[in-house]
Design a protein around this motif. Structure first.
Motif, mmCIF file in Angstrom:
data_model
loop_
_atom_site.group_PDB
_atom_site.id
_atom_site.type_symbol
_atom_site.label_atom_id
_atom_site.label_comp_id
_atom_site.label_asym_id
_atom_site.label_seq_id
_atom_site.Cartn_x
_atom_site.Cartn_y
_atom_site.Cartn_z
ATOM 1 N N ALA A 1 0.843 -1.194 0.000
ATOM 2 C CA ALA A 1 0.000 0.000 0.000
ATOM 3 C C ALA A 1 0.879 1.244 0.000
ATOM 4 O O ALA A 1 2.044 1.200 0.421
ATOM 5 C CB ALA A 1 -0.915 -0.002 1.217
ATOM 6 N N TYR B 1 0.718 5.451 1.146
ATOM 7 C CA TYR B 1 0.021 6.434 1.965
ATOM 8 C C TYR B 1 0.611 7.819 1.724
ATOM 9 O O TYR B 1 1.808 7.948 1.435
ATOM 10 C CB TYR B 1 0.162 6.110 3.462
ATOM 11 N N PRO C 1 -2.192 9.783 8.302
ATOM 12 C CA PRO C 1 -1.918 9.199 6.979
ATOM 13 C C PRO C 1 -3.206 8.831 6.253
ATOM 14 O O PRO C 1 -4.206 8.449 6.879
ATOM 15 C CB PRO C 1 -1.092 7.952 7.309
ATOM 16 N N VAL D 1 -4.603 6.452 2.971
ATOM 17 C CA VAL D 1 -4.237 5.427 2.005
ATOM 18 C C VAL D 1 -4.592 5.902 0.600
ATOM 19 O O VAL D 1 -5.676 6.434 0.355
ATOM 20 C CB VAL D 1 -4.896 4.068 2.337
ATOM 21 N N ILE E 1 -3.284 3.862 -2.350
ATOM 22 C CA ILE E 1 -3.271 2.677 -3.206
ATOM 23 C C ILE E 1 -3.111 1.450 -2.332
ATOM 24 O O ILE E 1 -2.332 1.449 -1.367
ATOM 25 C CB ILE E 1 -2.114 2.768 -4.226
ATOM 26 N N SER E 2 -3.854 0.411 -2.673
ATOM 27 C CA SER E 2 -3.699 -0.888 -2.031
ATOM 28 C C SER E 2 -3.452 -1.933 -3.099
ATOM 29 O O SER E 2 -3.687 -1.686 -4.295
ATOM 30 C CB SER E 2 -4.950 -1.232 -1.219
ATOM 31 N N TYR F 1 4.569 7.141 2.048
ATOM 32 C CA TYR F 1 5.094 5.914 2.634
ATOM 33 C C TYR F 1 4.546 4.702 1.889
ATOM 34 O O TYR F 1 3.353 4.654 1.573
ATOM 35 C CB TYR F 1 4.675 5.773 4.097
ATOM 36 N N GLN G 1 4.013 0.475 2.408
ATOM 37 C CA GLN G 1 3.796 -0.431 3.538
ATOM 38 C C GLN G 1 3.434 -1.813 3.005
ATOM 39 O O GLN G 1 2.610 -1.928 2.103
ATOM 40 C CB GLN G 1 2.675 0.083 4.437
ATOM 41 N N PHE H 1 1.810 -5.584 3.584
ATOM 42 C CA PHE H 1 0.916 -6.381 4.434
ATOM 43 C C PHE H 1 0.984 -7.854 4.020
ATOM 44 O O PHE H 1 0.012 -8.610 4.135
ATOM 45 C CB PHE H 1 -0.517 -5.838 4.421
ATOM 46 N N TYR I 1 3.423 -10.514 8.993
ATOM 47 C CA TYR I 1 3.766 -9.769 10.202
ATOM 48 C C TYR I 1 5.235 -10.018 10.555
ATOM 49 O O TYR I 1 5.744 -11.125 10.357
ATOM 50 C CB TYR I 1 2.876 -10.201 11.365
ATOM 51 N N PRO I 2 5.919 -9.013 11.055
ATOM 52 C CA PRO I 2 5.419 -7.670 11.364
ATOM 53 C C PRO I 2 5.238 -6.831 10.102
ATOM 54 O O PRO I 2 6.101 -6.819 9.226
ATOM 55 C CB PRO I 2 6.517 -7.076 12.238
ATOM 56 N N TYR I 3 4.083 -6.165 9.990
ATOM 57 C CA TYR I 3 3.922 -5.207 8.918
ATOM 58 C C TYR I 3 5.050 -4.177 9.013
ATOM 59 O O TYR I 3 5.507 -3.846 10.116
ATOM 60 C CB TYR I 3 2.594 -4.489 9.032
ATOM 61 N N PHE J 1 6.809 -0.413 7.179
ATOM 62 C CA PHE J 1 6.697 0.763 6.331
ATOM 63 C C PHE J 1 8.065 1.110 5.755
ATOM 64 O O PHE J 1 9.108 0.836 6.381
ATOM 65 C CB PHE J 1 6.218 1.970 7.137
ATOM 66 N N GLN K 1 10.736 4.163 4.785
ATOM 67 C CA GLN K 1 11.172 5.284 5.631
ATOM 68 C C GLN K 1 10.532 6.610 5.248
ATOM 69 O O GLN K 1 10.650 7.594 5.981
ATOM 70 C CB GLN K 1 12.704 5.411 5.609
ATOM 71 N N LEU L 1 6.456 6.153 10.097
ATOM 72 C CA LEU L 1 5.427 5.312 10.685
ATOM 73 C C LEU L 1 6.004 3.963 11.093
ATOM 74 O O LEU L 1 6.823 3.390 10.380
ATOM 75 C CB LEU L 1 4.300 5.104 9.677
ATOM 76 N N TRP M 1 4.585 0.200 12.550
ATOM 77 C CA TRP M 1 3.523 -0.693 12.972
ATOM 78 C C TRP M 1 3.859 -1.263 14.339
ATOM 79 O O TRP M 1 5.020 -1.626 14.610
ATOM 80 C CB TRP M 1 3.366 -1.811 11.953
ATOM 81 N N ASN N 1 -0.286 -10.157 17.144
ATOM 82 C CA ASN N 1 1.105 -10.065 16.715
ATOM 83 C C ASN N 1 1.657 -8.713 17.123
ATOM 84 O O ASN N 1 0.906 -7.728 17.165
ATOM 85 C CB ASN N 1 1.238 -10.231 15.194
ATOM 86 N N TYR N 2 2.978 -8.685 17.384
ATOM 87 C CA TYR N 2 3.611 -7.475 17.873
ATOM 88 C C TYR N 2 4.908 -7.190 17.123
ATOM 89 O O TYR N 2 5.594 -8.108 16.651
ATOM 90 C CB TYR N 2 3.948 -7.599 19.360
ATOM 91 N N ALA N 3 5.274 -5.915 17.058
ATOM 92 C CA ALA N 3 6.598 -5.548 16.592
ATOM 93 C C ALA N 3 7.616 -6.013 17.627
ATOM 94 O O ALA N 3 7.338 -6.045 18.833
ATOM 95 C CB ALA N 3 6.687 -4.035 16.406
ATOM 96 N N ASP O 1 -6.328 -5.356 4.814
ATOM 97 C CA ASP O 1 -5.050 -5.324 4.100
ATOM 98 C C ASP O 1 -4.386 -3.988 4.422
ATOM 99 O O ASP O 1 -3.722 -3.862 5.437
ATOM 100 C CB ASP O 1 -5.264 -5.523 2.599
ATOM 101 N N ALA O 2 -4.638 -2.985 3.584
ATOM 102 C CA ALA O 2 -4.122 -1.645 3.884
ATOM 103 C C ALA O 2 -4.926 -1.015 5.014
ATOM 104 O O ALA O 2 -6.068 -1.392 5.285
ATOM 105 C CB ALA O 2 -4.194 -0.770 2.639
ATOM 106 N N PHE O 3 -4.295 -0.040 5.667
ATOM 107 C CA PHE O 3 -4.970 0.697 6.744
ATOM 108 C C PHE O 3 -5.890 1.728 6.105
ATOM 109 O O PHE O 3 -5.428 2.776 5.666
ATOM 110 C CB PHE O 3 -3.939 1.372 7.632
ATOM 111 N N TRP P 1 -8.094 5.490 9.970
ATOM 112 C CA TRP P 1 -7.171 5.826 11.048
ATOM 113 C C TRP P 1 -7.879 6.720 12.056
ATOM 114 O O TRP P 1 -8.707 7.551 11.684
ATOM 115 C CB TRP P 1 -5.955 6.591 10.508
#
Lengths: 107, 116
Positions: free
Chosen positions: A34, A36, A44, A46, A48-49, A87, A89, A91, A94-96, A98, A100, B45, B47, B59-61, B101-103, B106
């Motif tokens: 995606a 953002y 942020p 979105v 594009i996905s 940004y 990202q 998906f 996990y971990p998702y 991003f 920089q 950002l 996650w 799940n966690y970072a 999928d995407a956020f 928010w």
């Protein structure tokens, strides 16, 4: 964790220009990416996905492409509203993560 | 309308705890996985965590694993993030976000400042 590397980190362009931002993943992520847009002090948004699917309400001058590890965000005919930080990202798993960020500034 | 509203942020000393909440409205809350994403001042950002639609999977970072706990109360359409053993590097705006999928949705964010 999958690393996403955006380039450039910053970019100066003029209204009307066409710009391209790239995002490279450290492993294959299919099309699970995606893009953002974020403006200073704002949430942020979105754009594009699924690498290339434009979200509802996003202008058609914005487009995304790519799959696997290499992706691009293209903005054609830059408008004043487009100057922001972008940004990518993933998906895919996990971990998702991003990228920089790429700061798009007015030249 | 579809909305997420965070609360619970503030200034806290290192090592202390905080609990963030995110109230959802305008959509079927228990149909979506829910996430926390944070952004340190002037940074990008990051996650933080996800909880499945029914709360059974989380799940966690790596940066928060073992210190933060995500949870949800579907009867109250509310998402939580328990922040324990806080560090100065946890200082950030914390956003809750909806995503299959995407956020796509928010919240406005809640600021957490960890400082002695």
């Amino acid at each position: 964790a999958i690393q996403l590397t955006q380039s450039p980190s910053s970019l100066a362009a003029s209204v009307g220009d066409r710009v391209t931002i790239t995002c490279r993943a450290s492993q294959v992520i299919s099309s699970d990416l995606a893009w953002y847009q974020q403006k200073p002090g704002k949430v942020p948004k979105v754009l594009i996905s699924d690498a290339s699917s434009l979200e509802s309400g996003v202008p058609s001058r914005i487009s995304g492409s790519g799959s696997g590890t290499d992706f691009t965000l293209t903005i054609s005919g830059l408008q004043p509203d487009d100057f922001a930080t972008y940004y990518c990202q993933q998906f895919y798993n996990y971990p998702y993560t991003f990228g920089q960020g790429t700061k798009l500034e007015i030249k | 309308q579809v909305q997420l509203v965070e609360s619970g942020g503030g200034v806290v000393q290192p090592g202390r705890s905080l609990r963030l909440s995110c109230a959802a409205s305008g959509f079927t809350f228990d149909s979506y996985p829910m996430h926390w994403v944070r952004q340190a001042p002037g940074k990008g950002l990051e996650w933080v965590a996800v909880v499945s639609f029914d709360g059974s999977h989380k799940n966690y970072a790596d940066s928060v694993e073992g210190r933060f706990t995500i949870s949800r109360d579907n009867s109250k359409n509310t998402l939580f993030l328990q922040l324990n053993s806080l560090r100065e590097e946890d200082t950030a705006v914390y956003y809750c976000a909806r995503a299959r999928d995407a956020f796509d949705i928010w919240g406005q964010g809640t600021m957490v400042t960890v400082s002695s």
